[in-house]
Design a protein around this motif. Structure first.
Motif, PDB file in Angstrom:
ATOM      1  N   PRO A  68       2.855   4.871   9.029  1.00 21.67           N
ATOM      2  CA  PRO A  68       1.529   6.379   8.826  1.00 21.67           C
ATOM      3  C   PRO A  68       2.684   6.904   8.488  1.00 21.67           C
ATOM      4  O   PRO A  68       3.417   7.455   9.540  1.00 21.67           O
ATOM      5  CB  PRO A  68       0.419   5.567   9.991  1.00 21.67           C
ATOM      6  N   PRO A  69       1.657   8.186   8.777  1.00 22.31           N
ATOM      7  CA  PRO A  69       2.463  10.168   8.741  1.00 22.31           C
ATOM      8  C   PRO A  69       2.012  10.214  10.137  1.00 22.31           C
ATOM      9  O   PRO A  69       0.951   9.847  10.641  1.00 22.31           O
ATOM     10  CB  PRO A  69       1.206  10.737   7.462  1.00 22.31           C
ATOM     11  N   ILE A  70       2.927  10.743  10.904  1.00 21.08           N
ATOM     12  CA  ILE A  70       3.002  11.760  12.008  1.00 21.08           C
ATOM     13  C   ILE A  70       1.552  12.325  11.607  1.00 21.08           C
ATOM     14  O   ILE A  70       1.863  13.155  11.688  1.00 21.08           O
ATOM     15  CB  ILE A  70       4.203  12.200  13.009  1.00 21.08           C
ATOM     16  N   ASN A  71       0.361  12.154  12.770  1.00 23.47           N
ATOM     17  CA  ASN A  71      -0.613  12.994  13.014  1.00 23.47           C
ATOM     18  C   ASN A  71      -1.119  12.137  12.115  1.00 23.47           C
ATOM     19  O   ASN A  71      -1.469  12.153  10.866  1.00 23.47           O
ATOM     20  CB  ASN A  71      -0.340  14.675  13.201  1.00 23.47           C
ATOM     21  N   PRO A  72      -2.700  12.381  12.129  1.00 20.20           N
ATOM     22  CA  PRO A  72      -3.310  12.480  13.664  1.00 20.20           C
ATOM     23  C   PRO A  72      -2.867  11.610  14.200  1.00 20.20           C
ATOM     24  O   PRO A  72      -2.731  10.418  14.003  1.00 20.20           O
ATOM     25  CB  PRO A  72      -5.308  12.986  13.337  1.00 20.20           C
ATOM     26  N   SER A  73      -3.387  11.448  15.778  1.00 20.91           N
ATOM     27  CA  SER A  73      -3.624  10.874  16.834  1.00 20.91           C
ATOM     28  C   SER A  73      -4.836   9.452  16.535  1.00 20.91           C
ATOM     29  O   SER A  73      -5.300  10.059  16.022  1.00 20.91           O
ATOM     30  CB  SER A  73      -3.192  10.973  18.142  1.00 20.91           C
ATOM     31  N   ASP A 115       5.206  -9.192  13.293  1.00 14.73           N
ATOM     32  CA  ASP A 115       4.586  -9.237  12.059  1.00 14.73           C
ATOM     33  C   ASP A 115       2.907  -8.357  12.462  1.00 14.73           C
ATOM     34  O   ASP A 115       2.158  -8.374  11.458  1.00 14.73           O
ATOM     35  CB  ASP A 115       3.874 -10.682  12.238  1.00 14.73           C
ATOM     36  N   VAL A 116       3.335  -7.740  13.806  1.00 16.97           N
ATOM     37  CA  VAL A 116       2.265  -6.630  13.534  1.00 16.97           C
ATOM     38  C   VAL A 116       2.733  -5.071  12.955  1.00 16.97           C
ATOM     39  O   VAL A 116       3.427  -4.446  13.202  1.00 16.97           O
ATOM     40  CB  VAL A 116       1.680  -6.429  14.895  1.00 16.97           C
ATOM     41  N   ALA A 117       1.439  -4.531  12.112  1.00 14.11           N
ATOM     42  CA  ALA A 117       1.733  -3.759  11.480  1.00 14.11           C
ATOM     43  C   ALA A 117       1.821  -2.341  12.492  1.00 14.11           C
ATOM     44  O   ALA A 117       0.702  -2.454  13.114  1.00 14.11           O
ATOM     45  CB  ALA A 117       1.114  -3.003  10.752  1.00 14.11           C
ATOM     46  N   ILE A 118       2.122  -0.801  12.229  1.00 12.55           N
ATOM     47  CA  ILE A 118       2.444  -0.175  12.742  1.00 12.55           C
ATOM     48  C   ILE A 118       0.623   1.284  12.056  1.00 12.55           C
ATOM     49  O   ILE A 118       0.839   1.007  10.966  1.00 12.55           O
ATOM     50  CB  ILE A 118       3.949   0.969  13.529  1.00 12.55           C
ATOM     51  N   ALA A 119      -0.229   1.252  12.411  1.00 11.62           N
ATOM     52  CA  ALA A 119      -1.062   1.929  12.343  1.00 11.62           C
ATOM     53  C   ALA A 119      -1.668   3.034  12.051  1.00 11.62           C
ATOM     54  O   ALA A 119      -2.202   3.983  11.497  1.00 11.62           O
ATOM     55  CB  ALA A 119      -3.115   1.109  12.721  1.00 11.62           C
ATOM     56  N   HIS A 120      -0.824   3.841  13.526  1.00 11.63           N
ATOM     57  CA  HIS A 120      -1.125   5.529  13.659  1.00 11.63           C
ATOM     58  C   HIS A 120       0.463   5.068  14.665  1.00 11.63           C
ATOM     59  O   HIS A 120       0.643   4.799  15.408  1.00 11.63           O
ATOM     60  CB  HIS A 120      -1.943   5.292  14.534  1.00 11.63           C
ATOM     61  N   ALA A 121       0.830   6.572  13.759  1.00  9.74           N
ATOM     62  CA  ALA A 121       1.745   6.940  14.550  1.00  9.74           C
ATOM     63  C   ALA A 121       2.258   9.040  15.061  1.00  9.74           C
ATOM     64  O   ALA A 121       1.194   9.494  14.228  1.00  9.74           O
ATOM     65  CB  ALA A 121       3.235   6.678  13.842  1.00  9.74           C
ATOM     66  N   TRP A 122       2.364   8.707  16.531  1.00 10.85           N
ATOM     67  CA  TRP A 122       1.792  10.829  16.434  1.00 10.85           C
ATOM     68  C   TRP A 122       3.100  11.032  17.525  1.00 10.85           C
ATOM     69  O   TRP A 122       3.185  10.402  18.314  1.00 10.85           O
ATOM     70  CB  TRP A 122       0.407  11.017  16.679  1.00 10.85           C
ATOM     71  N   GLY A 123       3.348  12.614  18.335  1.00 13.61           N
ATOM     72  CA  GLY A 123       3.852  12.708  18.958  1.00 13.61           C
ATOM     73  C   GLY A 123       3.482  14.487  19.333  1.00 13.61           C
ATOM     74  O   GLY A 123       2.739  14.788  18.635  1.00 13.61           O
ATOM     75  N   GLY A 124       4.404  14.765  20.203  1.00  9.86           N
ATOM     76  CA  GLY A 124       4.310  16.552  20.677  1.00  9.86           C
ATOM     77  C   GLY A 124       4.884  16.241  21.520  1.00  9.86           C
ATOM     78  O   GLY A 124       6.315  15.874  22.056  1.00  9.86           O
ATOM     79  N   GLN A 125       4.485  17.195  22.420  1.00 10.24           N
ATOM     80  CA  GLN A 125       5.736  17.972  23.483  1.00 10.24           C
ATOM     81  C   GLN A 125       5.045  18.437  24.503  1.00 10.24           C
ATOM     82  O   GLN A 125       3.818  18.549  24.932  1.00 10.24           O
ATOM     83  CB  GLN A 125       6.933  19.125  23.262  1.00 10.24           C
ATOM     84  N   VAL A 126       5.890  17.695  25.486  1.00  7.47           N
ATOM     85  CA  VAL A 126       5.277  17.939  27.350  1.00  7.47           C
ATOM     86  C   VAL A 126       6.526  19.135  27.788  1.00  7.47           C
ATOM     87  O   VAL A 126       7.517  19.255  27.530  1.00  7.47           O
ATOM     88  CB  VAL A 126       5.588  17.094  28.727  1.00  7.47           C
ATOM     89  N   PHE A 147       6.126  10.579  21.509  1.00  5.77           N
ATOM     90  CA  PHE A 147       6.241   9.785  19.908  1.00  5.77           C
ATOM     91  C   PHE A 147       5.157   8.369  20.516  1.00  5.77           C
ATOM     92  O   PHE A 147       5.609   7.285  22.124  1.00  5.77           O
ATOM     93  CB  PHE A 147       6.994   9.432  19.839  1.00  5.77           C
ATOM     94  N   ILE A 148       4.366   8.400  20.294  1.00  7.41           N
ATOM     95  CA  ILE A 148       3.413   7.267  20.423  1.00  7.41           C
ATOM     96  C   ILE A 148       2.906   6.393  19.563  1.00  7.41           C
ATOM     97  O   ILE A 148       3.109   7.145  18.126  1.00  7.41           O
ATOM     98  CB  ILE A 148       2.133   7.556  21.678  1.00  7.41           C
ATOM     99  N   VAL A 149       2.796   5.085  18.971  1.00  6.43           N
ATOM    100  CA  VAL A 149       2.416   4.408  18.589  1.00  6.43           C
ATOM    101  C   VAL A 149       1.281   3.626  18.880  1.00  6.43           C
ATOM    102  O   VAL A 149       1.107   3.402  19.811  1.00  6.43           O
ATOM    103  CB  VAL A 149       3.505   3.920  17.392  1.00  6.43           C
ATOM    104  N   ALA A 150       0.119   3.416  17.413  1.00  4.54           N
ATOM    105  CA  ALA A 150      -0.036   2.204  18.418  1.00  4.54           C
ATOM    106  C   ALA A 150      -0.451   1.073  16.862  1.00  4.54           C
ATOM    107  O   ALA A 150      -0.513   1.617  15.259  1.00  4.54           O
ATOM    108  CB  ALA A 150      -2.382   2.681  17.739  1.00  4.54           C
TER     109      ALA A 150
END
Length: 432
Positions: free
Chosen positions: A3-8, A329-340, A259-262
């Motif tokens: 998925p595109p990066i954003n939204p969370s 076999d599991v798909a990534i549905a969401h991907a997002w990132g940011g800075q700390v 960076f996080i994926v769901a």
């Protein structure tokens, strides 16, 4: 395809709401807060409850950055170990800071209850996992240290069989379990706290980027694109945005990508088999992974963002599969990132830029609970009781030679590479 990066994933769960108004006037207030994350929103709440007129100016939307996009783990302590605090300030002050970090977590739990915030608060504890025998020994030492020096006896050291009751992964051989720590939807919590602040009397404005401030008489004039506000006291709570808003503050941290994926929903049975206790998890590597289950049975898996942004979803997925190969076999549905914002010593950085100008930064991705305490301490200090704020402000910090973005990027890249090498060498050593 990822998925595109954003939204969370968190943002997709929120019902679309109209933006709050932007600041478009010249006026006077007691306090101005710059930044609509958890530090700023909490300060607005606690100031309003003290009867102080607080106006918050957020450049985008409330919770749009780190406070609403993080991994969702709410923890006690600091990103750095408490022995570093003890060396810096002495045992008595370190104990006071530890106690306040525990208060921070209690505040979060209490706020969820008293404001009835629907944020999927999950009180199933937290696992600090060991990838090899060296990390297992480190966790055992940490458990002893916290018990003897700080009187904290809740930690439970789990060997591999005991860990299996929490986690089905070949990657870990042991863990330190804290039953008091929690996880939740951070964006839902931030938005709920913002509504509570407004109900208490605070004024929150969105899409109101601050351009700067200057001394005016005994106070300060804060400038926005469409107006200004004169105040007696000012709080800067902007995470890595300090790089443009206050270059001096930016010289005390490095902007580190996270960076996080769901995943797609796993289903209740598969999720329960993967993480039976639903405790949140982080490993003990310097470049660590962290993960937890969501209320709809997804795996949320994150860590430091490495490589080019276009590669980060796949890089994160590969790290996820090193922990849970059964999810191939599991798909990534969401991907997002940011800075700390990460100070060199990983200790929170509180202080004053000038008379009446407070700042709180440097939570190192460990701030979901601690930011709420920071807002409370700022409210105390602005109301004439600075003692607890001053204790955090006494933590020592090294100043970077420059805030030039190219320097920061190079320093972060070199640091990440060095930490990854150390993690690899230690794993090899303890595997032999």
């Amino acid at each position: 395809m990822h998925p595109p990066i954003n939204p969370s994933w968190y943002a997709t769960r929120q019902i679309a709401q109209a933006a709050r108004p932007s600041w478009q006037q010249d006026a006077q207030r007691n306090v101005v807060i710059v930044g609509g994350g958890l530090t700023g929103v909490s300060a607005a709440l606690y100031l309003a409850e003290r009867g102080v007129s607080a106006t918050l100016l957020e450049a985008e939307r409330i919770g749009a950055q780190a406070s609403g996009r993080n991994g969702g783990q709410a923890l006690q302590g600091l990103a750095a170990s408490m022995d570093g605090v003890e060396r810096a300030l002495g045992l008595d002050k370190a104990r006071a800071i530890w106690g306040m970090s525990c208060e921070a977590l209690s505040l979060l739990k209490h706020n969820v209850q008293r404001f009835d915030i629907a944020c999927d608060l999950t009180e199933n504890g937290y696992l600090y996992t060991a990838c090899h025998a060296g990390q297992q020994a480190m966790l055992a030492s940490w458990q002893r240290y916290m018990a003897t020096q700080f009187g904290y006896h809740a930690f439970q050291l789990l060997d591999r069989p005991a860990l299996a009751a929490h986690l089905d992964s070949p990657a870990y051989m042991a863990a330190l379990y804290d039953p008091n720590e929690v996880h939740l939807d951070p964006l839902a919590y931030t938005l709920g706290l913002a509504q509570a602040a407004e109900a208490a009397g605070a004024q929150l404005f969105e899409q109101s980027p601050v351009l700067g401030w200057q001394r005016e008489g005994a106070g300060w004039r804060v400038r926005t694109a469409q107006g200004s506000v004169r105040c007696q006291q000012l709080l800067i709570a902007v995470n890595t945005a300090a790089a443009t808003l206050s270059p001096e503050l930016a010289r005390y941290f490095l902007p580190v990508d996270s960076f996080i994926v769901a995943t797609e929903p796993l289903g209740s049975e598969r999720a329960a088999a993967l993480m039976p206790s639903r405790a949140a998890v982080a490993d003990s590597n310097r470049v660590l992974n962290y993960f937890r289950l969501s209320s709809d049975h997804r795996l949320l898996f994150g860590g430091r963002g490495t490589g080019l942004p276009v590669d980060r979803a796949e890089n994160t997925r590969q790290r996820m599969l090193s922990v849970f190969p059964q999810l191939a076999d599991v798909a990534i549905a969401h991907a997002w990132g940011g800075q700390v914002d990460v100070p060199l010593n990983k200790l929170p950085h509180f202080g004053r830029l000038d008379e009446g100008i407070y700042f709180a930064q440097g939570f190192c991705g460990h701030g979901l609970a601690l930011t709420g305490l920071a807002g409370k301490l700022v409210a105390e200090a602005m109301s004439g009781h600075p003692e607890r704020f001053n204790l955090f402000a006494a933590l020592p910090h090294a100043r970077l030679p420059t805030h030039w973005p190219g320097f920061s990027r190079a320093a972060v890249s070199l640091g990440m590479a060095g930490y990854q090498l150390l993690d690899w060498l230690e794993a090899r050593y303890h595997a032999e």
